[in-house]
Design a protein around this motif. Structure first.
Motif, PDB file in Angstrom:
ATOM      1  N   THR A 311     -20.855 -33.026 -35.732  1.00 30.66           N
ATOM      2  CA  THR A 311     -22.045 -32.491 -34.772  1.00 30.66           C
ATOM      3  C   THR A 311     -22.242 -33.461 -33.708  1.00 30.66           C
ATOM      4  O   THR A 311     -22.860 -34.576 -34.267  1.00 30.66           O
ATOM      5  CB  THR A 311     -23.410 -31.913 -35.567  1.00 30.66           C
ATOM      6  N   THR A 313     -24.886 -34.294 -30.303  1.00 30.79           N
ATOM      7  CA  THR A 313     -25.986 -34.129 -29.311  1.00 30.79           C
ATOM      8  C   THR A 313     -25.677 -35.279 -28.277  1.00 30.79           C
ATOM      9  O   THR A 313     -25.936 -36.350 -28.292  1.00 30.79           O
ATOM     10  CB  THR A 313     -27.229 -34.661 -30.034  1.00 30.79           C
ATOM     11  N   ASP A 314     -25.358 -34.412 -26.935  1.00 34.81           N
ATOM     12  CA  ASP A 314     -24.923 -35.210 -26.004  1.00 34.81           C
ATOM     13  C   ASP A 314     -26.023 -35.395 -25.125  1.00 34.81           C
ATOM     14  O   ASP A 314     -27.195 -34.691 -24.762  1.00 34.81           O
ATOM     15  CB  ASP A 314     -23.899 -34.357 -25.088  1.00 34.81           C
ATOM     16  N   TYR A 315     -26.073 -36.642 -24.656  1.00 36.86           N
ATOM     17  CA  TYR A 315     -27.089 -37.094 -23.363  1.00 36.86           C
ATOM     18  C   TYR A 315     -26.582 -36.791 -21.920  1.00 36.86           C
ATOM     19  O   TYR A 315     -25.263 -37.094 -21.815  1.00 36.86           O
ATOM     20  CB  TYR A 315     -27.446 -38.318 -23.723  1.00 36.86           C
ATOM     21  N   GLU A 326     -31.166 -34.308 -22.779  1.00 42.37           N
ATOM     22  CA  GLU A 326     -30.555 -34.106 -24.008  1.00 42.37           C
ATOM     23  C   GLU A 326     -30.020 -32.578 -24.204  1.00 42.37           C
ATOM     24  O   GLU A 326     -30.847 -31.655 -23.929  1.00 42.37           O
ATOM     25  CB  GLU A 326     -31.349 -34.429 -25.251  1.00 42.37           C
ATOM     26  N   ARG A 327     -28.920 -32.510 -24.533  1.00 36.65           N
ATOM     27  CA  ARG A 327     -28.402 -31.190 -24.604  1.00 36.65           C
ATOM     28  C   ARG A 327     -28.582 -30.628 -26.258  1.00 36.65           C
ATOM     29  O   ARG A 327     -28.789 -31.375 -27.355  1.00 36.65           O
ATOM     30  CB  ARG A 327     -26.809 -31.006 -24.355  1.00 36.65           C
ATOM     31  N   LYS A 328     -28.359 -29.459 -26.369  1.00 35.97           N
ATOM     32  CA  LYS A 328     -28.544 -28.858 -27.723  1.00 35.97           C
ATOM     33  C   LYS A 328     -27.354 -29.412 -28.648  1.00 35.97           C
ATOM     34  O   LYS A 328     -26.005 -29.374 -28.399  1.00 35.97           O
ATOM     35  CB  LYS A 328     -28.481 -27.351 -27.607  1.00 35.97           C
ATOM     36  N   PRO A 329     -27.543 -29.513 -29.857  1.00 38.12           N
ATOM     37  CA  PRO A 329     -26.418 -29.842 -30.662  1.00 38.12           C
ATOM     38  C   PRO A 329     -25.413 -29.000 -30.911  1.00 38.12           C
ATOM     39  O   PRO A 329     -25.575 -27.725 -30.887  1.00 38.12           O
ATOM     40  CB  PRO A 329     -27.266 -30.257 -32.246  1.00 38.12           C
ATOM     41  N   TYR A 330     -24.205 -29.415 -31.168  1.00 34.65           N
ATOM     42  CA  TYR A 330     -23.102 -28.295 -30.941  1.00 34.65           C
ATOM     43  C   TYR A 330     -22.006 -29.220 -31.988  1.00 34.65           C
ATOM     44  O   TYR A 330     -21.926 -30.398 -32.050  1.00 34.65           O
ATOM     45  CB  TYR A 330     -22.589 -28.089 -29.886  1.00 34.65           C
ATOM     46  N   ARG A 355     -23.797 -40.238 -26.829  1.00 36.63           N
ATOM     47  CA  ARG A 355     -24.116 -39.119 -27.665  1.00 36.63           C
ATOM     48  C   ARG A 355     -24.495 -39.655 -28.891  1.00 36.63           C
ATOM     49  O   ARG A 355     -24.268 -40.748 -29.259  1.00 36.63           O
ATOM     50  CB  ARG A 355     -22.944 -38.189 -27.786  1.00 36.63           C
ATOM     51  N   LYS A 401     -35.016 -40.938 -28.996  1.00 34.09           N
ATOM     52  CA  LYS A 401     -35.609 -40.418 -30.140  1.00 34.09           C
ATOM     53  C   LYS A 401     -36.541 -41.380 -30.515  1.00 34.09           C
ATOM     54  O   LYS A 401     -36.349 -42.604 -30.380  1.00 34.09           O
ATOM     55  CB  LYS A 401     -34.725 -39.776 -31.102  1.00 34.09           C
TER      56      LYS A 401
END
Length: 497
Positions: A311, A313-315, A326-330, A355, A401
Motif C-alpha cells: 500500500t 501513500t504518495d506525496y 498527499e494522495r489517498k492510500p492505494y 511515498r 505526518k
C-alpha cells in the motif's frame, strides 16, 4: 596562399555547421548521462522581461538544452581520457581537469575508538590496482569490463554523533514498547579503494565506530560493515552506480534480522531477476567514458511462495522537491520491472522515494518494522517479508505526518535507521529525523506554478557539479538521491505481483 584559403574555408564550414546544429536542430529535453530534465524555454511576461529574469532563463535554456548534449559530453570525456596524466611514482592517474591532492590537506583522524559491533576489513581485492581520479574527485579503479567508480568520503572519525542522538531520541520517545536499531551503511570506497588512492578518501570504519559508541545502551547497533566486508569478493556494490547492489542489501538485512531476533530466509527463497546493460549514476558524476563503456548486470531478488500486499501513500512535490500534498492510500506493486539498458533500474524497489510504503505479509509474529531510510535503504524491505508481519518504509526527505502518531496508529514494534554514511554524517538530516517526532500532521509547502511531480518517479540525481570537488573535506558530500527512470520508459509490474 591556397593552403590559407583551404584552412579558412574548413574553419568557416566548421563554425557554420555548429551554428546550424545549435540553432536549428531539435533541442534536448532529457539527459540520460546526468539523469535529469534539462532546462525548458521560460514563459514570457513583461515583469520577467523588465526584471531581467526572462533573458537570464533563456540563456540558461540555450546552454543547457543544446542538441545532442549527451553525445557532445561523451566526446568531451573521451578527450579528457586521452589527456589524463600520471602524477608521481604511485601511478595514480588524474584527468587533465583535476589536480593532485595538495600537500598538507587534512587527513582522516584515525584514532582508535572503543569498538561497538564493528569488525575489521582489509582490502585484498583491489589494493594493488592503479587508480584514476576523475571529475568531482571520483576514484576510478580497474579497466575494461571490470572498471569501478568510487565516491570518496570526507568525514572524520569524530563525526556522525547526531545520527546516534537521533536514534537515541526515538528510543526515549517510544520507550520499551518499540525496539530501535541503528545501521550505518558504508559505501564501496572502504572496500575497493586501492592503497595508491587511499589518501583521496577517509576511512569509514572509525566514523561508524564513533556513531555506535554514542548510542544509548538500549539502542541496538547493526553492524552492516562487517557483514559486507565478509562478502566483498561478491557483487555487493554496483560498479557504475553510487548505491550498493541488492546482494549487499541482502547481507545487511540478514544481519539486522539476527540482531532483531526475527526469522530470515536464504537467497534460495528468492527468484533472481536481472536487468542487463545497466549504467548508473557514477557515469554522470565522474564524467568518465570508461564507466559508460562497462555496463553491468543489475541483479535483484523477488521473494517466492509468500503473498503480500503493498500500500502506497504518495506525496505530490513541487519543483524544489518539497511536499505540497498527499494522495489517498492505494494498493500497488513493490517490485517494478525495467528494460535492459535502463539507467533507472535502482527504482525497482517501490518505484522511488516520494511515498510512504506499507507491506502486509502473512508472517504473523506480531512484529511490525518501520524503516527510516535514504535511497540505499530501498533495497532492504524486500528481504524482510518473511521476518515481519508489516514492513513500513519512510524516506527521510518525504514525511509530512507526526511520527509519534504514525508509530502508535500502525502498532510499530521496531524502528530501523538505515542510512548510508554520507547521510548518517549529516547534521541537517539527523535534525530532520528528530523534527518528525513532534511536527504536526499535514504541513505542506505551497504549490508552485511549475509542474508537480509525483511518485513512482523518484528524485532525479543532482548535476555532477553539485557534488564536492575535493574528496577530503570537513563534511562529506551529501548522498545523491535515487536516479529517476527516463521519461521515455514506464516500469512494468514484475512477474508474480
Amino acid at each position: 596562399m591556397l593552403q590559407n584559403k583551404i584552412y579558412i574555408a574548413l574553419v568557416s564550414l566548421l563554425f557554420i555547421t555548429f551554428a546550424v546544429v545549435l540553432n536549428f536542430f531539435p533541442r534536448s529535453a532529457w539527459s540520460a548521462l546526468e539523469k535529469r530534465d534539462l532546462a525548458r524555454f521560460p514563459e514570457f511576461s513583461l515583469d520577467s522581461l523588465f526584471s531581467g529574469t526572462f533573458t537570464t532563463s533563456v540563456n540558461s535554456w540555450y546552454s543547457d538544452s543544446e542538441p545532442f548534449r549527451d553525445r557532445f559530453m561523451a566526446l568531451s570525456m573521451k578527450q579528457k581520457d586521452l589527456l589524463r596524466i600520471v602524477m608521481g611514482d604511485d601511478n595514480v592517474t588524474f584527468h587533465a581537469a583535476a589536480g593532485p591532492v595538495e600537500e598538507g590537506e587534512d587527513e582522516a583522524d584515525t584514532q582508535e575508538m572503543d569498538e561497538r559491533d564493528v569488525g575489521e576489513y582489509h582490502n585484498k581485492l583491489t589494493a594493488d590496482e592503479n587508480a584514476k581520479i576523475a571529475h568531482n574527485g571520483i576514484i576510478i579503479v580497474g579497466s575494461g569490463s571490470n572498471v569501478r567508480a568510487l565516491m570518496a568520503f570526507g568525514g572524520s572519525s569524530r563525526g556522525g554523533v547526531q545520527y546516534a542522538e537521533a536514534a537515541n531520541a526515538y528510543k526515549r520517545a517510544f520507550g520499551s514498547a518499540v525496539n530501535v536499531y541503528c545501521m550505518v551503511i558504508p559505501t564501496a570506497a572502504d572496500f575497493y579503494c586501492p592503497e595508491k588512492a587511499r589518501r583521496r578518501s577517509n576511512p569509514q570504519q572509525p566514523t561508524i565506530r564513533n556513531i555506535y559508541s554514542h548510542l544509548d545502551p538500549d539502542v541496538r547497533a547493526v553492524d552492516a560493515y562487517t557483514a559486507l566486508g565478509n562478502h566483498a569478493a561478491e557483487d555487493i556494490y554496483l560498479r557504475t552506480d553510487h548505491h550498493w547492489a541488492p546482494l549487499g542489501a541482502f547481507y545487511a538485512a540478514e544481519q539486522f534480522a539476527r540482531v532483531a531476533g526475527v526469522p530470515f530466509r536464504p537467497l534460495t527463497s528468492y527468484e533472481r531477476k536481472v536487468v542487463h546493460r545497466f549504467v548508473g549514476s557514477m557515469y554522470g558524476y565522474s564524467q568518465d567514458i570508461a564507466i559508460k563503456n562497462a555496463p553491468e548486470d543489475f541483479v535483484y531478488y523477488v521473494p517466492m511462495g509468500i503473498d503480500y500486499t503493498t500500500t502506497y501513500t504518495d506525496y505530490t512535490i513541487n519543483a524544489d522537491y518539497q511536499i505540497t500534498g498527499e494522495r489517498k492510500p492505494y494498493k500497488g506493486i513493490f517490485f517494478y520491472k525495467y528494460k535492459d539498458g535502463s539507467g533507472g533500474a535502482y527504482c525497482t524497489f517501490m518505484g522511488g522515494d516520494t511515498r510512504i510504503t506499507c507491506v502486509r505479509t502473512p508472517t504473523g509474529n506480531g512484529r511490525r518494522v518501520l524503516i527510516l531510510k535514504d535511497s540505499f535503504g530501498n533495497a532492504l524491505p524486500g528481504y524482510l517479508f518473511y521476518s515481519f508481519e508489516e514492513v513500513h518504509v519512510v524516506d527521510f526527505r518525504y514525511f509530512a505526518k507526526n511520527m509519534r502518531e504514525y508509530v502508535r496508529q500502525n502498532h510499530i514494534t521496531d524502528i530501523l535507521f538505515a542510512n548510508n554514511i554520507f547521510n548518517a554524517y549529516s547534521s541537517k538530516i539527523c535534525t530532520k529525523y528528530v523534527k518528525y517526532l513532534d511536527q504536526p500532521n499535514g504541513v505542506y509547502a505551497r504549490p508552485t506554478a511549475t509542474k508537480k511531480k509525483t511518485a513512482p518517479v523518484s528524485n532525479p540525481s543532482p548535476q555532477p557539479s553539485q557534488t564536492t570537488s575535493s574528496p577530503v573535506t570537513q563534511q562529506p558530500a551529501p548522498e545523491p538521491p535515487t536516479p529517476a527512470p527516463t521519461p521515455q520508459e514506464t516500469p512494468e509490474p514484475d512477474a508474480g505481483e
